[in-house]
Design a protein around this motif. Structure first.
Motif, PDB file in Angstrom:
ATOM      1  N   TRP A  32      46.131  41.536  40.554  1.00  0.00           N
ATOM      2  CA  TRP A  32      45.165  42.031  39.576  1.00  0.00           C
ATOM      3  C   TRP A  32      45.689  41.668  38.200  1.00  0.00           C
ATOM      4  O   TRP A  32      46.842  41.234  38.047  1.00  0.00           O
ATOM      5  N   THR A 123      39.671  42.851  36.153  1.00  0.00           N
ATOM      6  CA  THR A 123      40.070  43.848  37.140  1.00  0.00           C
ATOM      7  C   THR A 123      40.503  45.158  36.504  1.00  0.00           C
ATOM      8  O   THR A 123      40.928  45.203  35.344  1.00  0.00           O
ATOM      9  N   ILE A 208      41.894  48.471  43.677  1.00  0.00           N
ATOM     10  CA  ILE A 208      41.685  47.263  42.876  1.00  0.00           C
ATOM     11  C   ILE A 208      40.179  47.049  42.735  1.00  0.00           C
ATOM     12  O   ILE A 208      39.471  46.931  43.739  1.00  0.00           O
ATOM     13  N   SER A 210      37.411  44.487  41.158  1.00  0.00           N
ATOM     14  CA  SER A 210      37.210  43.148  40.599  1.00  0.00           C
ATOM     15  C   SER A 210      35.766  43.009  40.139  1.00  0.00           C
ATOM     16  O   SER A 210      34.837  43.185  40.937  1.00  0.00           O
TER      17      SER A 210
END
Length: 241
Positions: A32, A123, A208, A210
């Motif tokens: 990330w 991210t 995470i 995105s």
């Protein structure tokens, strides 16, 4: 469900190889955004210890783990074979985390190539301790449908999301999210982490997110949903970055 370290990507082997051998491309799926991301990528994929096969079907990264590319009917099968554990290494205690990390990154690689091959992701990342329980369960993701199936739900963050289940494993859930990209989808991965005696005795979780091509206002709204939930449920954890 098993934690098989392989994915089939709907792209040819040369496209996959490019994603492995150009630093800017690797940054679209490895980890990330972080201050040390570039240095980490260089150390793992471009150090003197890295070995490329002449036919571009095998890549031994720093540490000895091996990427293998195999053409199949649906595209390219990409697998990672872990090196033997050196029990005297400082990394030995983190071996399962590394395995789980490769699983996450393989699915991010597949997503980047299939959904945003020319895109640049933004991210958000955070990690939380296991003291308050599994993030997968607390977010309401324990019973999402099978991979490839559509879903629509309100996360425990209060955010309404919809898309398809990208993958599920013993400890991870990946979901595409329509609202996380201006065109197409973004991706959210939630992974529960095992306990490590003396280092992470109660386990933990990481998230995470995105996103692609969103404006500043949209990004801030997504950040607020996740960071407010993190602070309320895991008050000792660090903010998103």
């Amino acid at each position: 469900m098993t934690n098989n370290l392989s994915v089939v990507i709907n792209s040819d082997a040369q496209q996959v190889w490019t994603m492995l051998r150009e630093p800017a491309k690797v940054a679209q799926w490895h980890g990330w955004e972080a201050d040390d991301q570039s240095a980490e990528i260089n150390a793992i994929y471009f150090s003197p210890n890295v070995v490329e096969s002449a036919d571009h079907t095998s890549l031994v990264v720093d540490g000895g783990d091996i990427f293998t590319l195999k053409p199949v009917a649906a595209g390219t099968e990409v697998s990672v074979t872990r090196a033997a554990v050196d029990h005297n290494s400082e990394w030995a205690a983190w071996d399962e985390d590394i395995t789980q990390g490769w699983l996450t990154f393989l699915h991010q690689l597949r997503f980047a190539l299939e959904r945003h091959p020319h895109g640049t992701r933004r991210t958000f990342f955070f990690a939380v301790p296991g003291t308050a329980g599994s993030a997968i369960e607390k977010l309401g993701l324990a019973d999402v449908p099978a991979p490839g199936e559509p879903y629509s739900l309100t996360l425990a963050t209060g955010e309404e999301v919809a898309g398809k289940v990208w993958y599920r494993s013993n400890h991870q859930v990946g979901l595409t999210v329509h609202s996380y990209a201006e065109h197409g989808d973004g991706l959210v991965i939630v992974a529960d982490q095992p306990a490590i005696p003396e280092l992470r005795p109660e386990g933990g979780s990481l998230v995470i997110v995105s996103t692609y091509d969103l404006g500043a206002h949209q990004l801030e709204a997504i950040r607020d949903y996740w960071d407010s939930w993190r602070a309320e449920n895991y008050p000792t954890s660090d903010p998103l970055h």
